[in-house]
Scaffold this active site. Structure first.
Site: not given
Length: 329
Positions: A26, A28, A51, A53, A108, A134, A191, A195
């Site tokens: 995705g 990143q 998926s 992707s 992360h 990304g 982080d 956010e």
């Protein structure tokens, strides 16, 4: 004093001689995989069978396998999957196939910090976290530059976890700019805080509140959009280029004076108290428990949030003005 790493601290051969598996393709994942490939690394992509992707990754020249297949093949496995399902992906597809000498990387630290993933003691566990989306990571790499990043070691079974993390960061372009040493906890908590209170929470709420205030006072929604949303990018670009002083030097005296006078009243004691409460929820784990329960339950509140935001009047003005300017969403 912060510990910083640059190209001179990297042994590129560490990652060039490794088999690297990127889980997820995705926002990143695609940037990590493409940058690594362009750096000369042996990279494969791990995705679940259904998926969307898979075709995209294959079209980009990658060998695509199941998560389990990639975990068995790779020396270095990077998780670029969403935070909440990551623990299931790890438990079902990665953990059963781990072996001594492997390195598990995270972009992360959420799952490690909140104990959702507990890697076995015989693998290295480290963090390489580019400080940006990304899309930007890929664009900066292609320009010959990179994004600054964070690097941390959670578990050093081999004695070379940091070396591997730095080399991976070199592969995706972050070492070109610089890497800041941190911890999984510091990266995760700061982080999430950024956010929630500034980037994805505070700024959108300020935009909507400003837009609503102007429209309620009788001004055109399209003009309110320009003043409260469109010009946000122009100011953020100035902040990115040179910080607060650069931004203030680049705007009018009227804008600078108004910012000093009104800004602290808009983001006053009540807002700062809410920020402190948000940080406490991040630190004590209650935010993590809440989002995990929400997503495990199918995300009903998330759907309600999305539906409500889609209907906000600023969205209509945004679409109309962006179409006029020929801007893609």
């Amino acid at each position: 004093m912060a510990t910083l790493y640059g190209p001179e601290h990297v042994v590129p051969q560490t990652i060039l001689s490794a088999k690297v598996g990127v889980l997820g393709y995705g926002g990143q994942g695609h940037a990590h995989a493409l940058n690594l490939k362009d750096s000369g690394c042996d990279v494969r992509v791990g995705l679940h069978e259904g998926s969307k992707s898979r075709m995209r990754a294959a079209d980009h020249g990658f060998v695509v396998g199941s998560v389990a297949e990639i975990a068995q093949w790779a020396d270095v496995v990077m998780f670029c999957t969403p935070d909440v399902p990551m623990r299931h992906i790890c438990a079902e597809g990665v953990a059963p196939h781990l072996r001594p000498g492997q390195t598990i990387l995270f972009a992360h630290g959420f799952n490690i910090v909140y104990g959702l993933i507990e890697p076995p003691e015989f693998v290295d566990v480290a963090l390489v976290s580019p400080k940006g989306p990304g899309k930007r990571l890929r664009e900066e790499y292609q320009r010959g530059s990179g994004l600054a990043g964070l690097v941390a070691v959670h578990q050093d079974a081999s004695g070379k976890a940091l070396e591997t993390a730095l080399a991976y960061a070199w592969g995706i372009g972050c070492a070109r700019v610089g890497l800041l040493a941190t911890t999984f906890r510091e990266e995760t908590e700061t982080d999430l805080f950024g956010e929630q209170t500034v980037l994805c929470g505070g700024i959108p709420e300020l935009i909507k509140a400003g837009f609503e205030t102007l429209v309620a006072a009788g001004y055109q929604p399209e003009v309110a959009f320009f003043e409260c949303m469109h010009e946000t990018k122009l100011i953020v670009d100035l902040l990115y280029e040179g910080g607060l002083e650069h931004m203030r030097r680049s705007i009018s005296d009227t804008a600078e004076w108004g910012g000093y006078e009104v800004g602290p009243r808009v983001v006053g004691p009540e807002a700062r108290k809410a920020m402190a409460e948000a940080l406490q929820a991040i630190q004590d784990g209650s935010f993590a428990r809440k989002i995990v329960a929400e997503m495990d339950g199918g995300g009903p509140q998330m759907r309600r949030y999305r539906e409500a935001e889609a209907d906000h009047p600023v969205q209509d003005a945004s679409r109309a003005m962006r179409e006029m300017m020929g801007l893609e969403p």
